[in-house]
Scaffold this active site. Structure first.
Site, PDB file in Angstrom:
ATOM      1  N   ARG A  70       0.840  -1.200   0.000  1.00 26.46           N
ATOM      2  CA  ARG A  70       0.000   0.000   0.000  1.00 26.46           C
ATOM      3  C   ARG A  70       0.871   1.244   0.000  1.00 26.46           C
ATOM      4  NH1 ARG A  70      -1.967   0.851   4.285  1.00 26.46           N
ATOM      5  NH2 ARG A  70      -1.305  -0.945   5.502  1.00 26.46           N
ATOM      6  N   TYR A 198      -1.425  -3.583  -6.872  1.00 21.28           N
ATOM      7  CA  TYR A 198      -1.300  -4.256  -5.579  1.00 21.28           C
ATOM      8  C   TYR A 198      -2.611  -4.246  -4.788  1.00 21.28           C
ATOM      9  CZ  TYR A 198      -0.342  -5.216  -0.758  1.00 21.28           C
ATOM     10  OH  TYR A 198      -0.432  -5.738   0.504  1.00 21.28           O
ATOM     11  N   LYS A 207      -9.922  -2.330   1.157  1.00 18.74           N
ATOM     12  CA  LYS A 207      -9.663  -1.178   2.031  1.00 18.74           C
ATOM     13  C   LYS A 207     -10.423   0.067   1.572  1.00 18.74           C
ATOM     14  CE  LYS A 207      -6.586  -3.687   4.164  1.00 18.74           C
ATOM     15  NZ  LYS A 207      -6.733  -4.143   5.539  1.00 18.74           N
ATOM     16  N   HIS A 227     -11.003  -2.499  10.950  1.00 21.09           N
ATOM     17  CA  HIS A 227      -9.898  -3.349  10.502  1.00 21.09           C
ATOM     18  C   HIS A 227      -9.713  -4.480  11.519  1.00 21.09           C
ATOM     19  CE1 HIS A 227      -5.360  -3.469   9.158  1.00 21.09           C
ATOM     20  NE2 HIS A 227      -6.099  -4.296   8.453  1.00 21.09           N
ATOM     21  N   SER A 249      -1.757  -3.670  10.174  1.00 18.20           N
ATOM     22  CA  SER A 249      -1.364  -4.529   9.055  1.00 18.20           C
ATOM     23  C   SER A 249      -0.141  -5.374   9.411  1.00 18.20           C
ATOM     24  CB  SER A 249      -1.050  -3.665   7.837  1.00 18.20           C
ATOM     25  OG  SER A 249      -2.174  -2.885   7.514  1.00 18.20           O
ATOM     26  N   ALA A 250      -0.223  -6.650   9.049  1.00 17.29           N
ATOM     27  CA  ALA A 250       0.861  -7.610   9.302  1.00 17.29           C
ATOM     28  C   ALA A 250       1.211  -7.721  10.790  1.00 17.29           C
ATOM     29  CB  ALA A 250       2.099  -7.284   8.463  1.00 17.29           C
ATOM     30  N   CYS A 251       0.200  -7.643  11.642  1.00 19.44           N
ATOM     31  CA  CYS A 251       0.412  -7.784  13.092  1.00 19.44           C
ATOM     32  C   CYS A 251      -0.347  -8.961  13.689  1.00 19.44           C
ATOM     33  CB  CYS A 251       0.063  -6.494  13.806  1.00 19.44           C
ATOM     34  SG  CYS A 251       1.239  -5.172  13.475  1.00 19.44           S
ATOM     35  N   LYS A 253      -3.553 -10.689  12.552  1.00 17.22           N
ATOM     36  CA  LYS A 253      -4.991 -10.985  12.462  1.00 17.22           C
ATOM     37  C   LYS A 253      -5.249 -12.326  11.785  1.00 17.22           C
ATOM     38  CE  LYS A 253      -6.104  -7.162  10.328  1.00 17.22           C
ATOM     39  NZ  LYS A 253      -4.726  -6.650  10.322  1.00 17.22           N
ATOM     40  N   THR A 254      -4.628 -12.550  10.623  1.00 17.84           N
ATOM     41  CA  THR A 254      -4.869 -13.809   9.915  1.00 17.84           C
ATOM     42  C   THR A 254      -4.488 -14.983  10.808  1.00 17.84           C
ATOM     43  OG1 THR A 254      -4.428 -12.706   7.822  1.00 17.84           O
ATOM     44  CG2 THR A 254      -4.350 -15.113   7.815  1.00 17.84           C
ATOM     45  N   ASP A 276      -9.728  -9.829   8.328  1.00 23.10           N
ATOM     46  CA  ASP A 276      -9.217  -8.474   8.065  1.00 23.10           C
ATOM     47  C   ASP A 276     -10.217  -7.346   8.341  1.00 23.10           C
ATOM     48  OD1 ASP A 276      -6.874  -7.009   7.141  1.00 23.10           O
ATOM     49  OD2 ASP A 276      -8.011  -6.489   5.353  1.00 23.10           O
ATOM     50  N   SER A 364       4.882 -10.376   0.505  1.00 25.01           N
ATOM     51  CA  SER A 364       4.253 -11.278  -0.466  1.00 25.01           C
ATOM     52  C   SER A 364       2.952 -11.805   0.139  1.00 25.01           C
ATOM     53  CB  SER A 364       5.199 -12.415  -0.843  1.00 25.01           C
ATOM     54  OG  SER A 364       5.725 -13.037   0.306  1.00 25.01           O
ATOM     55  N   ARG A 365       1.986 -12.080  -0.712  1.00 22.89           N
ATOM     56  CA  ARG A 365       0.626 -12.381  -0.233  1.00 22.89           C
ATOM     57  C   ARG A 365       0.045 -13.600  -0.923  1.00 22.89           C
ATOM     58  NH1 ARG A 365      -1.917  -8.789   3.820  1.00 22.89           N
ATOM     59  NH2 ARG A 365      -0.223  -7.335   4.214  1.00 22.89           N
ATOM     60  N   ARG A 396       2.305  -4.227  17.602  1.00 23.82           N
ATOM     61  CA  ARG A 396       3.675  -4.679  17.850  1.00 23.82           C
ATOM     62  C   ARG A 396       4.357  -3.654  18.730  1.00 23.82           C
ATOM     63  NH1 ARG A 396       6.141  -8.328  13.902  1.00 23.82           N
ATOM     64  NH2 ARG A 396       4.456  -8.922  12.490  1.00 23.82           N
TER      65      ARG A 396
HETATM   66  P1  GTP Z   1      -2.869  -7.656   7.174  1.00 24.48           P
HETATM   67  O1  GTP Z   1      -3.363  -8.689   6.229  1.00 24.48           O
HETATM   68  O2  GTP Z   1      -1.712  -6.866   6.633  1.00 24.48           O
HETATM   69  O3  GTP Z   1      -3.932  -6.741   7.696  1.00 24.48           O
HETATM   70  O4  GTP Z   1      -2.166  -8.390   8.405  1.00 24.48           O
HETATM   71  P2  GTP Z   1      -2.572  -9.426   9.552  1.00 24.48           P
HETATM   72  O5  GTP Z   1      -2.833  -8.671  10.802  1.00 24.48           O
HETATM   73  O6  GTP Z   1      -3.591 -10.392   9.093  1.00 24.48           O
HETATM   74  O7  GTP Z   1      -1.168 -10.149   9.787  1.00 24.48           O
HETATM   75  P3  GTP Z   1      -0.755 -11.681   9.799  1.00 24.48           P
HETATM   76  O8  GTP Z   1      -1.608 -12.529  10.676  1.00 24.48           O
HETATM   77  O9  GTP Z   1      -0.643 -12.135   8.392  1.00 24.48           O
HETATM   78  O10 GTP Z   1       0.687 -11.626  10.466  1.00 24.48           O
HETATM   79  C1  GTP Z   1       1.794 -11.085   9.877  1.00 24.48           C
HETATM   80  C2  GTP Z   1       3.073 -11.461  10.561  1.00 24.48           C
HETATM   81  O11 GTP Z   1       2.959 -11.520  11.975  1.00 24.48           O
HETATM   82  C3  GTP Z   1       3.598 -12.804  10.103  1.00 24.48           C
HETATM   83  O12 GTP Z   1       4.963 -12.670   9.818  1.00 24.48           O
HETATM   84  C4  GTP Z   1       3.384 -13.690  11.300  1.00 24.48           C
HETATM   85  O13 GTP Z   1       4.304 -14.737  11.351  1.00 24.48           O
HETATM   86  C5  GTP Z   1       3.528 -12.724  12.470  1.00 24.48           C
HETATM   87  N1  GTP Z   1       2.759 -13.164  13.659  1.00 24.48           N
HETATM   88  C6  GTP Z   1       1.432 -13.440  13.708  1.00 24.48           C
HETATM   89  N2  GTP Z   1       1.052 -13.835  14.950  1.00 24.48           N
HETATM   90  C7  GTP Z   1       2.176 -13.789  15.713  1.00 24.48           C
HETATM   91  C8  GTP Z   1       2.428 -14.076  17.097  1.00 24.48           C
HETATM   92  O14 GTP Z   1       1.546 -14.448  17.875  1.00 24.48           O
HETATM   93  N3  GTP Z   1       3.710 -13.900  17.528  1.00 24.48           N
HETATM   94  C9  GTP Z   1       4.699 -13.490  16.697  1.00 24.48           C
HETATM   95  N4  GTP Z   1       5.925 -13.348  17.205  1.00 24.48           N
HETATM   96  N5  GTP Z   1       4.500 -13.225  15.385  1.00 24.48           N
HETATM   97  C10 GTP Z   1       3.253 -13.359  14.902  1.00 24.48           C
HETATM   98  C1  SPV Z   2      -3.253  -4.519   5.012  1.00 28.11           C
HETATM   99  O1  SPV Z   2      -2.271  -3.898   4.564  1.00 28.11           O
HETATM  100  O2  SPV Z   2      -3.779  -4.228   6.111  1.00 28.11           O
HETATM  101  C2  SPV Z   2      -3.840  -5.640   4.250  1.00 28.11           C
HETATM  102  C3  SPV Z   2      -3.331  -5.932   2.911  1.00 28.11           C
HETATM  103  O3  SPV Z   2      -4.762  -6.266   4.739  1.00 28.11           O
HETATM  104  S1  SPV Z   2      -4.031  -4.878   1.717  1.00 28.11           S
HETATM  105  O4  SPV Z   2      -5.343  -5.396   1.326  1.00 28.11           O
HETATM  106  O5  SPV Z   2      -3.144  -4.863   0.568  1.00 28.11           O
HETATM  107  O6  SPV Z   2      -4.185  -3.535   2.232  1.00 28.11           O
HETATM  108 MN    MN Z   3      -5.391  -5.476   6.692  1.00 30.24          MN
END
Ligand code: GTP
Ligand code: SPV
Ligand code: MN
Length: 582
Positions: A70, A198, A207, A227, A249-251, A253-254, A276, A364-365, A396
């Site tokens: 993004r 992207y 989003k 979110h 993001s990337a913290c 959720k998935t 998400d 990468s996704r 984080r």
């Molecule tokens: P968006 O799709 O960007 O909104 O992100 P998201 O919040 O869904 O993030 P996601 O679950 O994909 O996590 C992203 C990163 O966090 C990955 O590198 C995971 O390995 C790491 N991660 C997730 N859960 C944990 C956890 O409980 N502990 C640690 N140390 N890392 C974690």
């Molecule tokens: C985020 O960045 O929070 C995502 C990926 O979930 S994207 O849909 O590309 O924004």
């Molecule tokens: Mn997201």
């Protein structure tokens, strides 16, 4: 296929004439259409087939190397009054925004097919769902939208019935970052995005619609677009609590949405409703109910392995589009921390060389439909959604924030959400690892002034009597060597159990200035290799550090000026005073 809705025909004609597209394809959303698009993209090089024995129906897309995340600095909210967009958004006047981006759309689709994608965000028959139409010149976007939304004929029927839809215009343009913009016109329910293919920039249902435009709509209509993941936590007794968690993001959720309980927790089960986005509505009984507007996952690949997230690891073994991962020498997808295999070709299509950096791009996704998830909850299709017991904020923070704490009440919880800060990740372009304020994990996604947004959150106190309890978690505390103090992933269920017990009033807590913290033995770590000292560090607060934090939160909130709700100011003051007295 065309439409009986003249507003839609008119807009499609207008766009076709401005962009000079060669042909128009109305998307039906059928499987045959998806397969045809895949064939076309493998023929023209947009996709390449991965090892079909190991990864059936999986494909790889390598994006332009400058188009991998993004772009928050190129994302604009266009409202008449700049204050309505707020300090949290880049702003442009609507006329200026249109003029600037329309000039880039002139002739942008010459020689290209223009796809018209009617889509529905949310179960097709839910009163909480909202529809949109995306026009794009990218077949990759169409294929992703097919996995991520309820797209095609059924959505078009609903749009024709309602006569109202969000307009999203997208072109990959020439992918020049200098000619890339993502603009939102909330009052017109419209989005225009050019110059990127992207995810968050190009899949406009996600989003742009389901968060930025929807949050704006939700404010006037009395609901929340957030979110947040949505998950059901089922106890061995069969009691299910639904939680909604807002992490940036990337913290995580998935990962949390498809958590697999540790071995010691047999009988526990986690059900995924969404990973998400959550749309939350107060219902007649005074509870908040959540639906997931999406029908697929666009998830972070690196770090996904058998141990961290087996459900995701298994889920992406078929029917998945991978973007910007590496490949092994037998053409399987590969990424950092996959746990098996080794890279032969990197995410830029070069022979792998460690000197070039990571094999897979850190952002990468994978794109895959939700029904492929082993922990998929059928209630993700329920028009009425699910009742939420707890809202959980997180981020984080290598320091400061304890493993978990609970807000005293809704108002305090809104402050906890407004005060969220987190280290930046690769999900957006720019520096990684820098702590920034990310209120409610919505900094990049709130379609209006945060001060008004917090006031809207606070207003639920008066309208819904059985509001969820509010918590904050932090899986990311580190020791001096940069090692995570908490094992995370599946083990996070231990913390979720405490949260549920709090919701059921079955466990006590220690009251501190920042909220309720768990008593030392109330988080079950019996079979975990974690020291008492570490648990002590994770479940206590450093008063001096928190005094500084509250001062920083106060300063941040005050930057919103007169619009800042007085209640947040009061909460902030109350906590600072309690810390001073401690
Ligand atoms: P968006 O799709 O960007 O909104 O992100 P998201 O919040 O869904 O993030 P996601 O679950 O994909 O996590 C992203 C990163 O966090 C990955 O590198 C995971 O390995 C790491 N991660 C997730 N859960 C944990 C956890 O409980 N502990 C640690 N140390 N890392 C974690
Ligand atoms: C985020 O960045 O929070 C995502 C990926 O979930 S994207 O849909 O590309 O924004
Ligand atoms: Mn997201």
């Amino acid at each position: 296929m065309t439409t009986t809705l003249s507003a839609l025909t008119q807009w499609v004609d207008e766009v076709a004439s401005r962009t000079q597209s060669e042909s128009i394809h109305w998307c039906t959303g059928s499987e045959a259409e998806y397969q045809q698009l895949i064939e076309q993209m493998t023929a023209d090089g947009t996709l390449s087939a991965l090892n079909q024995d190991e990864y059936p129906n999986c494909y790889l897309h390598l994006s332009d190397p400058t188009d991998v995340a993004r772009v928050e600095h190129l994302t604009f909210i266009c409202t008449d009054d700049q204050d309505d967009a707020g300090p949290n958004n880049n702003w442009m006047a609507p006329a200026e925004g249109h003029a600037k981006i329309d000039a880039l759309f002139d002739g942008a689709m010459r020689g290209r097919t223009m796809y018209v994608i009617p889509y529905c965000m949310g179960p097709i028959d839910s009163p909480y769902s909202r529809c949109g139409v995306e026009i794009t010149d990218s077949a990759y976007v169409v294929a992703n939208m097919k996995l991520m939304t309820r797209m095609g004929a059924k959505a078009l029927e609903r749009i024709e019935r309602e006569g109202k839809f969000v307009k999203g215009l997208h072109s990959t343009g020439d992918l020049d970052p200098e000619r890339r913009f993502i603009m939102h016109f909330p009052a017109e329910l419209s989005i225009k995005s050019i110059g990127s293919g992207y995810g968050g920039n190009a899949l406009l249902g996600k989003k742009c619609h389901a968060l930025r435009i929807a949050s704006y709509q939700a404010r006037t209509e009395g609901w929340l677009a957030e979110h947040m993941l949505i998950a059901g936590l089922e106890s061995p007794q069969g009691v299910v609590h639904y939680v909604a968690c807002a992490f940036p993001s990337a913290c995580g959720k998935t990962n949390l949405a498809m958590l697999i309980p540790p071995e010691s927790h047999s009988g526990w089960k986690v059900w995924t409703l969404g990973d998400d986005i959550a749309w939350l509505h107060p219902d007649k009984s005074g509870k908040l109910r959540a639906i997931n507007p999406e029908s697929g996952y666009f998830g972070v690949v690196p770090g996904t392995n058998e141990q961290s997230n087996k459900n995701a690891f298994d889920m992406i073994k078929r029917d998945t589009i991978f973007t910007n991962v590496a490949r092994t020498d037998d053409n399987q997808p590969w990424w950092e921390n996959k746990g098996v295999g080794s890279p032969a070709i990197d995410w830029q299509g070069r022979e792998y060389d460690a000197a070039n950096g990571k094999a897979a791009h850190p952002n990468s996704r994978f794109t895959v439909k939700a029904t492929n998830n082993p922990s998929y909850s059928k209630l993700a299709d329920a028009p009425e959604g699910v009742p939420i017991s707890a809202i959980i904020f997180g981020g984080r923070r290598k320091e400061l924030a304890p493993l978990v704490y609970q807000a005293r009440d809704w108002r305090h919880g809104v402050l906890v959400g407004a005060g969220v800060a987190s280290e930046t990740t690769a999900a957006a372009t720019g520096a990684v690892g820098v702590v920034r304020r990310d209120p409610m994990a919505m900094k990049p996604f709130c379609g209006y002034n945060f001060a008004d947004y917090w006031a809207h959150w606070l207003s639920f106190e008066a309208t819904a009597q059985h509001l969820p309890k509010i918590f904050h978690v932090n899986w990311f505390r580190q020791d001096n060597d940069g090692k995570f103090l908490w094992p995370g992933f599946g083990e996070n269920l231990r913390v979720l159990r405490w949260i549920i017990e709090r919701c059921e009033n079955r466990v006590g807590a220690t009251e501190t200035a920042i909220g309720y913290l768990p008593n030392p033995n109330d988080i079950d770590t019996a079979d975990l290799d974690i020291s008492t000292a570490t648990m002590q560090a994770l479940t206590s607060i450093d008063v001096k550090q928190w005094q500084d934090e509250m001062a920083a939160i106060n300063e941040y909130l005050e930057s919103y000026g007169d619009r800042l709700p007085e209640a947040l100011r009061d909460e902030c003051r109350r906590i600072s005073e309690e810390l001073d007295a401690a």
